[in-house]
Scaffold this motif. Structure first.
Motif, short mmCIF file in Angstrom:
data_model
loop_
_atom_site.label_atom_id
_atom_site.label_comp_id
_atom_site.label_asym_id
_atom_site.label_seq_id
_atom_site.Cartn_x
_atom_site.Cartn_y
_atom_site.Cartn_z
N UNK A 69 16.87 26.68 29.36
CA UNK A 69 17.13 25.25 29.20
C UNK A 69 16.84 24.90 27.74
N UNK A 70 17.87 24.85 26.95
CA UNK A 70 17.70 24.66 25.50
C UNK A 70 17.61 23.18 25.17
N UNK A 71 16.64 22.86 24.33
CA UNK A 71 16.48 21.52 23.80
C UNK A 71 16.12 21.62 22.32
N UNK A 72 16.24 20.50 21.62
CA UNK A 72 15.84 20.47 20.21
C UNK A 72 14.31 20.46 20.13
N UNK A 73 13.76 21.33 19.31
CA UNK A 73 12.31 21.50 19.19
C UNK A 73 11.90 21.31 17.74
N UNK A 74 10.90 20.45 17.52
CA UNK A 74 10.28 20.33 16.21
C UNK A 74 9.24 21.44 16.07
N UNK A 75 9.49 22.37 15.15
CA UNK A 75 8.66 23.58 15.07
C UNK A 75 7.21 23.23 14.78
N UNK A 76 6.96 22.32 13.85
CA UNK A 76 5.57 22.00 13.51
C UNK A 76 4.85 21.40 14.71
N UNK A 77 5.45 20.42 15.38
CA UNK A 77 4.81 19.82 16.54
C UNK A 77 4.61 20.83 17.67
N UNK A 78 5.62 21.69 17.85
CA UNK A 78 5.51 22.71 18.90
C UNK A 78 4.34 23.66 18.63
N UNK A 79 4.20 24.11 17.40
CA UNK A 79 3.11 25.04 17.07
C UNK A 79 1.75 24.35 17.16
N UNK A 80 1.69 23.10 16.76
CA UNK A 80 0.41 22.38 16.88
C UNK A 80 0.01 22.23 18.35
N UNK A 81 0.98 21.95 19.22
CA UNK A 81 0.68 21.87 20.65
C UNK A 81 0.22 23.23 21.18
N UNK A 82 0.90 24.30 20.77
CA UNK A 82 0.52 25.64 21.23
C UNK A 82 -0.88 25.99 20.77
N UNK A 83 -1.21 25.62 19.54
CA UNK A 83 -2.55 25.91 19.01
C UNK A 83 -3.61 25.09 19.74
N UNK A 84 -3.29 23.85 20.09
CA UNK A 84 -4.25 23.02 20.82
C UNK A 84 -4.58 23.65 22.17
N UNK A 141 -16.13 33.74 14.46
CA UNK A 141 -15.97 32.96 13.25
C UNK A 141 -14.69 33.25 12.51
N UNK A 142 -13.82 34.10 13.06
CA UNK A 142 -12.56 34.43 12.40
C UNK A 142 -11.54 33.31 12.50
N UNK A 143 -10.44 33.50 11.80
CA UNK A 143 -9.38 32.49 11.75
C UNK A 143 -8.06 33.10 12.18
N UNK A 144 -7.37 32.38 13.06
CA UNK A 144 -6.02 32.75 13.46
C UNK A 144 -5.06 31.82 12.74
N UNK A 145 -4.15 32.39 11.95
CA UNK A 145 -3.21 31.60 11.15
C UNK A 145 -1.81 31.68 11.75
N UNK A 146 -1.17 30.53 11.81
CA UNK A 146 0.22 30.45 12.28
C UNK A 146 1.03 29.84 11.15
N UNK A 147 2.05 30.58 10.72
CA UNK A 147 2.86 30.14 9.57
C UNK A 147 4.33 30.17 9.95
N UNK A 148 5.04 29.11 9.61
CA UNK A 148 6.48 29.04 9.87
C UNK A 148 7.22 28.88 8.55
N UNK A 149 8.34 29.60 8.42
CA UNK A 149 9.17 29.53 7.21
C UNK A 149 10.63 29.55 7.63
N UNK A 150 11.44 28.80 6.89
CA UNK A 150 12.87 28.81 7.16
C UNK A 150 13.56 29.81 6.25
N UNK A 202 -5.33 27.77 12.23
CA UNK A 202 -4.68 27.05 11.14
C UNK A 202 -3.17 27.12 11.33
N UNK A 203 -2.50 26.00 11.13
CA UNK A 203 -1.04 25.93 11.26
C UNK A 203 -0.46 25.44 9.94
N UNK A 204 0.50 26.19 9.42
CA UNK A 204 1.23 25.79 8.22
C UNK A 204 2.71 25.88 8.55
#
Length: 354
Positions: free
Chosen positions: A197-212, A261-270, A228-230
């Motif tokens: 079921x395809x819908x339009x997804x805002x990548x930044x908002x989607x990743x922030x929700x996934x990280x939450x 105490x480590x950090x998990x980083x999520x980075x998105x690039x076009x 961290x999300x970039x």
């Protein structure tokens, strides 16, 4: 060329009779067919010589030598078939180690090669079945044992139904739920039931929700990690629920394998018409020899220290492929850590997702 000849000849000669079907030996069939053809040729040759008188003894000797020669030649042609029969009977008993020597270049040789490939595939399927039983049995036994212990303590009055005790029971129940969900996804994968079921997804908002969500899961599991999300403003067309499966799995794995105490980083690039999403942790990483295998079913690798069915990354790989994307473990830029790159097209290639 030969394939074209077979495609043309098969419908043309399919109507011909098969008089040798009752014969139970292929060597006898070959001998009979060649003997008949040779006899017809000999009769025609004899007729062309105006039925010249032939010594019966020499004729009998020639026939006998011809039959012996046919048997010797047919033996070599039928050995792979007998080996396949023996190997097939062994496979029916559960022995998938037998192989057929495929040295001839004819159709029998092709059949032998196909048989060996089938035997290898069956052996792999049998191994995966055994691994499935072992892994699922282990994964079911662990939370059930823990949950039973908690409930028995409450019933026997050893402990009270306090929030902390019930949180332990809830965590084990959630673990069972995840296992059942992964097995259901696996059954859908095998059955080919893959609706998107395809819908339009805002990548930044989607990743922030996934990280939450990953933060809540990590805190509940006692993992002390930061996220961290970039991500820039990027929109893609995809199945949001399916992608949640992918990144929930990747983020949970990264949290599990990161040091305290480590950090998990999520980075998105076009990149042109694709988006690259990288999930990076600070753990020990995945050895190069295992980076391809981690996406296979039931492969848990050296990083699987605290459970896991080995299905999560396989399902993630399946979901990404449904979206015509790629997922891979790449060489980390730093000395440590696991870098997983997910590449997804910004627009759906077609409406079906296939």
């Amino acid at each position: 060329m030969m394939a074209l000849v077979r495609r043309v000849a098969t419908p043309m000669f399919g109507w011909l009779p098969r008089p040798l079907d009752p014969v139970r030996s292929i060597k006898a069939k070959l001998s009979g067919a060649l003997g008949f053809a040779g006899g017809v040729g000999l009769l025609i040759f004899w007729w062309s010589l105006d039925w010249v008188r032939i010594d019966v003894m020499w004729f009998a000797v020639a026939v006998a030598l011809g039959l012996v020669t046919l048997q010797v030649m047919a033996h070599g042609a039928t050995v792979p078939l007998r080996e396949m029969t023996i190997a097939a009977k062994a496979m029916a008993r559960g022995d998938y180690t037998r192989r057929v020597r495929a040295t001839s270049k004819d159709e029998v040789g092709e059949l032998a090669q196909a048989f060996n490939q089938m035997a290898a595939d069956l052996a792999a399927a049998d191994r995966q079945r055994r691994e499935l039983i072992a892994n699922v049995s282990h994964e079911l036994r662990t939370p059930i044992t823990a949950l039973r212990g908690v409930l028995e303590n409450i019933v026997d009055g050893v402990s009270q139904a306090e929030p902390e005790t019930m949180r332990v029971a809830l965590a084990q129940t959630e673990r069972l739920g995840r296992l059942v969900a992964e097995l259901l996804d696996l059954s859908r994968l095998d059955a080919g039931v893959v609706p998107l079921t395809r819908t339009a997804i805002d990548v930044r908002g989607f990743l922030e929700d996934a990280v939450s969500e990953a933060k809540v899961t990590a805190e509940g599991a006692g993992h002390d990690v930061r996220f961290e999300v970039v991500a820039p403003e990027i929109r893609l067309t995809a199945d949001r629920e399916r992608l949640c499966q992918v990144f929930a799995n990747l983020l949970n794995n990264a949290a599990r394998h990161s040091p305290p105490g480590g950090t998990v980083r999520v980075r998105a690039e076009r990149h042109d018409d694709h988006v690259l999403i990288a999930v990076i942790d600070e753990g020990d990483g995945i050895p190069p020899a295992e980076r391809e295998r981690v996406f296979e079913r039931f492969t848990r690798g050296e990083r699987a220290r605290d459970g896991g069915t080995g299905l999560g990354l396989a399902i993630a790989h399946w979901v990404v492929q449904l979206h015509h994307g790629t997922i891979a473990v790449v060489e980390p830029a730093l000395a440590t850590g696991c870098h997983i790159h997910v590449t997804l097209p910004l627009e759906a290639p077609d409406r079906t997702g296939r």
